[in-house]
Write a protein that holds these residues in place. Sequence first.
Motif, PDB file in Angstrom:
ATOM      1  N   PHE A  98       0.835  -1.203   0.000  1.00 37.44           N
ATOM      2  CA  PHE A  98       0.000   0.000   0.000  1.00 37.44           C
ATOM      3  C   PHE A  98       0.874   1.259   0.000  1.00 37.44           C
ATOM      4  CE2 PHE A  98       0.789  -0.498   4.512  1.00 37.44           C
ATOM      5  CZ  PHE A  98       0.926   0.818   4.954  1.00 37.44           C
ATOM      6  N   TRP A  99       2.026   1.157   0.661  1.00 37.87           N
ATOM      7  CA  TRP A  99       2.931   2.320   0.712  1.00 37.87           C
ATOM      8  C   TRP A  99       3.506   2.590  -0.680  1.00 37.87           C
ATOM      9  CZ3 TRP A  99       8.091   3.591   0.016  1.00 37.87           C
ATOM     10  CH2 TRP A  99       8.497   4.800   0.573  1.00 37.87           C
ATOM     11  N   ILE A 100       3.905   1.508  -1.373  1.00 40.82           N
ATOM     12  CA  ILE A 100       4.403   1.673  -2.736  1.00 40.82           C
ATOM     13  C   ILE A 100       3.315   2.308  -3.599  1.00 40.82           C
ATOM     14  CG2 ILE A 100       5.132   0.432  -4.821  1.00 40.82           C
ATOM     15  CD1 ILE A 100       6.575  -1.525  -3.114  1.00 40.82           C
ATOM     16  N   GLY A 101       2.062   1.858  -3.406  1.00 39.15           N
ATOM     17  CA  GLY A 101       0.953   2.400  -4.178  1.00 39.15           C
ATOM     18  C   GLY A 101       0.779   3.892  -3.916  1.00 39.15           C
ATOM     19  N   ILE A 111       1.269   7.031  -6.499  1.00 33.57           N
ATOM     20  CA  ILE A 111       0.260   8.058  -6.799  1.00 33.57           C
ATOM     21  C   ILE A 111       0.872   9.449  -6.590  1.00 33.57           C
ATOM     22  CG2 ILE A 111      -1.898   9.078  -6.001  1.00 33.57           C
ATOM     23  CD1 ILE A 111      -2.867   6.268  -5.367  1.00 33.57           C
ATOM     24  N   LEU A 112       1.561   9.590  -5.448  1.00 34.75           N
ATOM     25  CA  LEU A 112       2.136  10.899  -5.098  1.00 34.75           C
ATOM     26  C   LEU A 112       3.105  11.369  -6.185  1.00 34.75           C
ATOM     27  CD1 LEU A 112       2.043  12.888  -2.697  1.00 34.75           C
ATOM     28  CD2 LEU A 112       4.204  11.877  -1.933  1.00 34.75           C
ATOM     29  N   ILE A 113       3.981  10.473  -6.625  1.00 28.95           N
ATOM     30  CA  ILE A 113       5.019  10.890  -7.579  1.00 28.95           C
ATOM     31  C   ILE A 113       4.482  10.989  -8.998  1.00 28.95           C
ATOM     32  CG2 ILE A 113       7.241  10.256  -8.616  1.00 28.95           C
ATOM     33  CD1 ILE A 113       7.892   8.878  -5.916  1.00 28.95           C
ATOM     34  N   PHE A 114       3.893   9.877  -9.491  1.00 23.89           N
ATOM     35  CA  PHE A 114       3.557   9.830 -10.921  1.00 23.89           C
ATOM     36  C   PHE A 114       2.230  10.501 -11.246  1.00 23.89           C
ATOM     37  CE2 PHE A 114       6.503   6.304 -10.363  1.00 23.89           C
ATOM     38  CZ  PHE A 114       7.430   6.630 -11.312  1.00 23.89           C
ATOM     39  N   ALA A 115       1.297  10.543 -10.268  1.00 19.75           N
ATOM     40  CA  ALA A 115       0.001  11.159 -10.566  1.00 19.75           C
ATOM     41  C   ALA A 115      -0.045  12.606 -10.095  1.00 19.75           C
ATOM     42  CB  ALA A 115      -1.114  10.339  -9.920  1.00 19.75           C
ATOM     43  N   VAL A 116       0.351  12.819  -8.824  1.00 13.03           N
ATOM     44  CA  VAL A 116       0.189  14.169  -8.263  1.00 13.03           C
ATOM     45  C   VAL A 116       1.306  15.105  -8.727  1.00 13.03           C
ATOM     46  CG1 VAL A 116       0.016  15.488  -6.133  1.00 13.03           C
ATOM     47  CG2 VAL A 116      -1.023  13.219  -6.289  1.00 13.03           C
ATOM     48  N   LYS A 117       2.588  14.706  -8.501  1.00 14.40           N
ATOM     49  CA  LYS A 117       3.710  15.602  -8.817  1.00 14.40           C
ATOM     50  C   LYS A 117       3.947  15.694 -10.328  1.00 14.40           C
ATOM     51  CE  LYS A 117       5.715  16.376  -4.594  1.00 14.40           C
ATOM     52  NZ  LYS A 117       4.954  17.407  -3.845  1.00 14.40           N
ATOM     53  N   LEU A 118       4.128  14.529 -10.958  1.00 11.76           N
ATOM     54  CA  LEU A 118       4.527  14.542 -12.378  1.00 11.76           C
ATOM     55  C   LEU A 118       3.330  14.597 -13.320  1.00 11.76           C
ATOM     56  CD1 LEU A 118       7.343  11.864 -12.137  1.00 11.76           C
ATOM     57  CD2 LEU A 118       7.635  14.324 -12.361  1.00 11.76           C
ATOM     58  N   ASN A 119       2.172  14.127 -12.792  1.00 17.13           N
ATOM     59  CA  ASN A 119       0.955  14.131 -13.594  1.00 17.13           C
ATOM     60  C   ASN A 119       1.092  13.313 -14.888  1.00 17.13           C
ATOM     61  OD1 ASN A 119      -1.678  14.741 -13.766  1.00 17.13           O
ATOM     62  ND2 ASN A 119      -1.420  16.768 -14.692  1.00 17.13           N
ATOM     63  N   TRP A 120       1.846  12.197 -14.798  1.00 21.91           N
ATOM     64  CA  TRP A 120       2.021  11.327 -15.969  1.00 21.91           C
ATOM     65  C   TRP A 120       0.912  10.291 -16.071  1.00 21.91           C
ATOM     66  CZ3 TRP A 120       7.954   9.911 -15.581  1.00 21.91           C
ATOM     67  CH2 TRP A 120       8.707  11.065 -15.920  1.00 21.91           C
ATOM     68  N   LEU A 121       0.503   9.792 -14.903  1.00 19.93           N
ATOM     69  CA  LEU A 121      -0.431   8.667 -14.877  1.00 19.93           C
ATOM     70  C   LEU A 121      -1.651   9.039 -14.028  1.00 19.93           C
ATOM     71  CD1 LEU A 121       2.190   5.856 -14.173  1.00 19.93           C
ATOM     72  CD2 LEU A 121       0.932   6.184 -16.296  1.00 19.93           C
ATOM     73  N   PRO A 122      -2.805   8.416 -14.320  1.00 23.35           N
ATOM     74  CA  PRO A 122      -3.993   8.677 -13.512  1.00 23.35           C
ATOM     75  C   PRO A 122      -3.825   8.090 -12.111  1.00 23.35           C
ATOM     76  CG  PRO A 122      -4.418   6.937 -15.106  1.00 23.35           C
ATOM     77  CD  PRO A 122      -3.065   7.479 -15.424  1.00 23.35           C
TER      78      PRO A 122
END
Lengths: 325, 531
Positions: free
Chosen positions: A149-152, A156-167
Amino acid sequence: MRILRLALRRLAVSLPCMLIILLGLFLLLQLAPGDAIDALMGQMGSSDTALAETLRQQYGLGGGVATRLAVYLFNLLRLDLGFSVAYNQPVLTVILQRLPVTLLLMVSALSFAFAAGMVVGVLAARRVNRWPDTLISMLVLIFYATPSFWIGLMGILIFAVKLNWLPSGGISDLSAGFTGLRLVLDTAVHLILPTMTLALIYFAIYVRITRASMLEVMTLDFIRTARAKGLKEGAVLVRHALRNALLPMVTILGLQAGAMLGGAVVVESVFTLPGLGRLAHEAVIQRDLNMLLGIVFMSSLLVIAINFIVDLVYARIDPRIEANG
Amino acid sequence: MALSIENLSVRLPRHADRDYAVRDLSLNVGDNEIVCVVGESGSGKSIMASSILRLLPEGVTPEAGRILFEGEDLLRFPPHAMRSIRGARIGMIFQDPMTALNPLHRVGDQIAETFRIHTTLPQADIRARVLDLLGQMHLPDPARAARAYPHELSGGQRQRAMIAMALALEPKLLIADEPTTALDVTTQAQILSLIRELQQRNRMGVLFITHDFGVVAEIATRIAVMRHGVLVEEGSAAKVLEAPEHPYTRELIAAVPSLKPPSKEPLQPLGQAVLSIVDVSKTYRQKGRDVAALKNVTLALRRGSTLGIVGESGSGKSTLARCIVRLLTTDSGAIEVDGANITTMTTVEWRKNVRRVQMVFQDPYASLNPRRKVGDLVAQGPLIHGAKAADVYPRVRDLFALVGLDPAAVDRYPHEFSGGQRQRIGLARALAMDPDILVADEPVSALDVSVQAQVLTLIADIQRKLGLSVVFITHDLRVAAQICDRVAIMQGGRVVEEGMAADVLVAPQHPYSQALVAAVPGRRWHAETDV
């Protein structure tokens, strides 16, 4: 012929196995106080016992434990999993809506873990005790030790929120209304983070197993025979070593299918995926016994099916497996 | 000259027990001869053989010298050139045919692979060549053998398949590393004659590695003897076998037991039967089929004597040994120790009698628990049966002295001992129970010939001192001739012949016993040196 006979034998063992699972769970759930009607009445804010009794009759929840069990098992034979109080729909309908998401998640995570784990494991074995091996072993240990869950959440924090690459969640972008190939692509993008989250631990396990079994196989006599024939090192590795090293990996694959279903519950919750895992979670909270039993039935069916396939694959790879062994 | 090794030195990795596996070794193999390299374990003979094709284990490197094959130095070949030699110009076969073939590929495909690597022949031609080769190996049904997976063939058939693979491209040189050591004696005789036949027809050079002087006497044109990585003697077969010069060679040859039983003084008035096996049968259920391991076996062991049970793999000799110590139950018949039938005893009754029959196992490496001190291993039996530790441990030290070990060694662990020493510990473990009957299941077959002789002498000494009766299981007729008073020959679960060792081994009556005796390698050679 050999494989067919093996298949029939394994099938014969699977059926009683499934019956025991269902019986155990049915009886266990009887021990918990309250039922779906209690939960429903609670939601309605009513305490009318007469109404509750009528509802129980209506949903087939009256009568003793034995009667209800007999009725349930009989219905099961006709693939009738009963009616869900909470969703006001047949259980089978709800499950079949949710099943594809979970299946997709499991299959993609399992294939990624297996394929990537195999490649990286072979790499580590080839460079054993040199820096690539040490680096791989270190990374693998980190993946193995980190809760999914931590990896998940970090994903989300890195790829969705910060970088906005993935949903950040969901199985596809509902508002866009994609169809055809665009829908497939969109779903794939949505699945990247959940798949990685679910797969990393299994990836780590596969790297370790591949590495260990490759190292063992490479010391065996037939590897020396293959070299003495003049075979190239790469061909020795793939044609002679890897196929033998695959055997323990395939075994683990079957064992992990069940554990992975458990992991899917967490991952589906983190990424708000409408899958079986989340459904099970909701069914527990709503005391929806029919739904819960239906899910257990489905998932045990799934695990048994995967193990069945794994057994056949194993027999296909290893000619020494006897149908009646 | 097919092969010429000049001043070869092969270095072992650091922390090995010595620096060089092979030291300054020179050896030639001609175009049309069989050169046997003989040595005990640790002599470096296998490392020397592997260094020719550069198939050495990691960390083991040729340091000096040249290996000339048709005039070119193989040690200087780049990897791709080396690969074009392997399997095509130099073929190699290995000791254990059970493990040398890939279990997951069909035998025919594994032989075909050699053609696919080195030639551009079309698929159909390759298939025809493979069948032809398997036929030349005298396999009864080449098509079936090609289709089979290795586990579906017997050991001898697999070794034939290995030879077919090595000779597929008619190499100039064949390296055979102990190719018959894992095989039964009759199979060994067939494989040896096959190698000789193929060598003569293809007119190739053969470098034959072995520890067995009997095999050498069967097959060698020239002989090289190695010890501790150094070549100690080399010469024509006749010269080395009949007039060895180096003391070590003489020692090795002397340690080869003779097939002719020594003329012992006839046993003192033969005692009563201490062990009677009466009409014992035992059937295993395997893969849904019944396999009869023992069929109506009847034998008797007289007090103070040694009964040899000789047979090839699958003859039922080990099953019989296990039934005698009740590790296996019998289906019918009786096994009587001093008149008491142990097959009908309850577990409690048997436990009271268990000390009377003790066993020594074959593999000195696997039969001792590696995590316990050897003294504790020996003491374990008496302690379980209620003896006091204060009484047992002094006795353990006495036993160590009796089997020729330092009594101070009781505090060490099994891995600190050599194979021969471990077998002595196994013997002490059995003797700690003060048995009447010792069942020894191939106790010397994992040992080097010189160590083997020592352990055999030890068993005979102890037997005389303690008045033991011994059941001695072996596949080796030479060993049986040295130690047994009577010998029973087993085949397919039956005793086909039983009698005094001197009669059975010198003038066997049953056709199978005759075949077995005829297959003993180097039989004629040793007969000559003895008479």
